[in-house]
Write a protein that holds these residues in place. Structure first.
Motif, short mmCIF file in Angstrom:
data_model
loop_
_atom_site.label_atom_id
_atom_site.label_comp_id
_atom_site.label_asym_id
_atom_site.label_seq_id
_atom_site.Cartn_x
_atom_site.Cartn_y
_atom_site.Cartn_z
N ILE A 1 43.28 -53.05 110.22
CA ILE A 1 44.07 -51.82 110.40
C ILE A 1 43.44 -50.67 109.62
CG2 ILE A 1 46.27 -50.73 109.79
CD1 ILE A 1 47.66 -53.35 110.57
N ASN A 2 42.98 -50.95 108.41
CA ASN A 2 42.31 -49.92 107.61
C ASN A 2 41.04 -49.44 108.29
OD1 ASN A 2 44.24 -50.05 105.57
ND2 ASN A 2 43.13 -51.64 104.44
N ILE A 3 40.32 -50.37 108.89
CA ILE A 3 39.09 -50.00 109.61
C ILE A 3 39.41 -49.13 110.82
CG2 ILE A 3 37.18 -50.92 111.02
CD1 ILE A 3 37.15 -53.35 109.12
N ILE A 4 40.44 -49.53 111.56
CA ILE A 4 40.86 -48.75 112.74
C ILE A 4 41.27 -47.34 112.33
CG2 ILE A 4 42.73 -48.51 114.44
CD1 ILE A 4 40.56 -50.38 115.33
N SER A 5 42.02 -47.24 111.27
CA SER A 5 42.47 -45.92 110.79
C SER A 5 41.27 -45.04 110.46
CB SER A 5 43.35 -46.09 109.55
OG SER A 5 44.49 -46.86 109.85
N GLU A 6 40.28 -45.63 109.81
CA GLU A 6 39.08 -44.87 109.43
C GLU A 6 38.29 -44.45 110.67
OE1 GLU A 6 36.15 -43.04 107.22
OE2 GLU A 6 38.14 -43.73 106.60
N VAL A 7 38.15 -45.36 111.62
CA VAL A 7 37.38 -45.05 112.84
C VAL A 7 38.07 -43.96 113.66
CG1 VAL A 7 36.63 -45.98 115.08
CG2 VAL A 7 36.26 -47.31 112.99
N ILE A 8 39.38 -44.09 113.84
CA ILE A 8 40.13 -43.09 114.62
C ILE A 8 40.06 -41.72 113.95
CG2 ILE A 8 42.42 -42.43 115.46
CD1 ILE A 8 41.12 -44.76 116.97
N LYS A 9 40.11 -41.73 112.64
CA LYS A 9 40.01 -40.47 111.89
C LYS A 9 38.66 -39.80 112.15
CE LYS A 9 39.98 -38.70 107.15
NZ LYS A 9 40.01 -39.08 105.70
N ARG A 10 37.59 -40.59 112.14
CA ARG A 10 36.25 -40.05 112.37
C ARG A 10 36.11 -39.54 113.81
NH1 ARG A 10 31.87 -44.15 109.46
NH2 ARG A 10 32.83 -44.18 107.39
N VAL A 11 36.69 -40.29 114.75
CA VAL A 11 36.60 -39.88 116.16
C VAL A 11 37.33 -38.56 116.37
CG1 VAL A 11 37.28 -40.47 118.52
CG2 VAL A 11 36.34 -42.24 117.02
N LYS A 12 38.50 -38.43 115.79
CA LYS A 12 39.27 -37.19 115.94
C LYS A 12 38.53 -36.00 115.36
CE LYS A 12 43.97 -39.07 116.25
NZ LYS A 12 45.30 -39.17 115.61
N GLU A 13 37.84 -36.23 114.26
CA GLU A 13 37.06 -35.14 113.66
C GLU A 13 35.96 -34.65 114.60
OE1 GLU A 13 35.68 -36.72 109.99
OE2 GLU A 13 37.60 -36.49 108.94
N LEU A 14 35.38 -35.59 115.34
CA LEU A 14 34.34 -35.22 116.29
C LEU A 14 34.91 -34.53 117.53
CD1 LEU A 14 32.04 -38.38 116.20
CD2 LEU A 14 31.49 -36.12 115.33
N MET A 15 36.14 -34.92 117.88
CA MET A 15 36.77 -34.37 119.07
C MET A 15 37.22 -32.92 118.85
SD MET A 15 36.70 -36.70 121.41
CE MET A 15 36.80 -38.44 121.77
N GLU A 16 37.51 -32.59 117.61
CA GLU A 16 38.04 -31.25 117.33
C GLU A 16 36.97 -30.17 117.48
OE1 GLU A 16 39.63 -31.65 113.42
OE2 GLU A 16 41.40 -32.77 114.08
#
Length: 372
Positions: free
Chosen positions: A357-372
């Motif tokens: 779950i911690n890994i998923i949270s980190e990955v999703i956070k990074r993806v969102k930063e790229l999407m913005e």
């Protein structure tokens, strides 16, 4: 073919030279007062010549001039030559002339050990379904012969170790045969086979210690500690019951993992999922099944592929995709023991889930930063 012939000739010439040299040495020694040494050279000649032949066969088998199948045959031939060389050396060695005839009683057992080692090596060459069978047979021969050697040693301690070695060898043989399960198409059975294979040595040691205790040390302990006689059987029954229950529960829960263990992980993930990932965005909705597979089963493949596809659609640079995926690609799952109580397995699976779950949270956070 020409290169192969050259290679064979290159190895054959030294063999012929050595045969000639050994023959001359034996002839010369026979004409001196050190005739007893001739027997040693005679025995060594078998070992040296057959070792050279084995090296030749091994060298040719590893070359690019022969097919894989022929290479295996030559590899087995090399092992066989080494075994025959050792057997002839042991059988023809002049024990009496050197006044070490007391060692002669161990020769047959040592030969069986040599054969057992050879059988294991053949299994290593074949690397097929026959490998566990050959390893099992070879291992048993080694343990059996070693136990016989200990029986022939005029020492009480060595004699007491012999039965434990024999039974440990039997356990090793059975466990090695059980690794045949790794060839099963059933995932759970194959996983159990690999688990046993990784721990065969450990379980064999346990078998040795247990049998040594039961057959030898137990009597010594009870003779010196008479007050323990009433309690030792109860302690033993307790230990045996504990391990039988653990093994039975471990294997049962392994094959019923989804219904007994993972169901708790699934339910807990359902509770945490809304707080971890919001699936309002379309691209996140596409990742949901991959995220579920990773959190519950530790499967990174599906999620990684879907992330690559999604990020590529948004024209994200490869170097950025690589950074995003780093927590997933570097993820190494902690092994869950098969032989363990269900509560222990549940604890490990819950720990793994929280880590994922911690890994998923980190990955999703990074993806969102790229999407913005």
């Amino acid at each position: 073919m020409k290169e192969l012939t050259k290679k064979i000739i290159k190895h054959t010439i030294p063999i012929i030279v050595i045969i000639a040299v050994i023959y001359l040495i034996i002839v010369l020694i026979n004409q001196t007062e050190f005739r007893s040494l001739a027997g040693i050279f005679y025995s060594l000649s078998f070992l040296i010549i057959l070792t050279l032949i084995a090296n030749t066969l091994s060298s040719v088998s590893e070359s690019n001039y022969v097919s894989k199948e022929v290479g295996k045959v030559l590899g087995i031939g090399s092992i066989t030559a080494n075994i025959i060389g050792l057997i002839l050396f042991l059988k023809t060695f002049p024990y009496e002339q050197l006044h070490i005839e007391y060692l002669e009683k161990f020769v047959d057992d040592v030969i069986v050990i040599v054969i057992g080692s050879g059988v294991i090596k053949v299994g290593g060459v074949l690397l097929s379904i026959l490998t566990p069978i050959l390893n099992s047979a070879g291992g048993f021969l080694i343990f059996y012969s070693f136990s016989r050697i200990l029986l022939k040693i005029p020492e009480k301690l060595a004699n007491s170790l012999s039965p434990a070695i024999f039974y440990a060898g039997t356990v090793f043989s059975v466990l090695t045969l059980m690794t045949l399960m790794t060839f099963s198409k059933n995932k759970n059975i194959a996983e159990l086979g690999r688990y046993i294979g990784d721990r065969t040595g450990t379980y064999t040691l346990y078998a040795f210690l247990i049998t040594f205790y039961l057959l030898s040390f137990r009597d010594i302990l009870m003779s010196y500690s008479s007050f323990l006689r009433e309690y030792i059987p109860l302690i033993e029954i307790g230990f045996v019951s504990f391990f039988i229950l653990m093994i039975a529960d471990g294997i049962y829960t392994h094959f019923k993992k989804d219904k007994i263990i993972l169901i708790h992980v699934v339910n807990e993930w359902k509770l945490h999922k809304p707080n971890v990932v919001s699936f309002e965005e379309t691209w996140l909705k596409e990742l949901e099944s991959g995220i579920d597979a990773f959190v519950i089963h530790g499967d990174t493949t599906s999620l990684t592929l879907k992330l690559v596809y999604t990020l590529a659609k948004y024209n994200v640079l490869f170097k950025d995709i690589e950074k995003v995926l780093e927590p997933l690609t570097s993820y190494s799952e902690k092994e869950v023991p098969i032989i363990a109580f269900r509560w222990h397995k549940r604890k490990i699976y819950h720990e793994l889930m929280r880590e994922r779950i911690n890994i998923i949270s980190e990955v999703i956070k990074r993806v969102k930063e790229l999407m913005e």
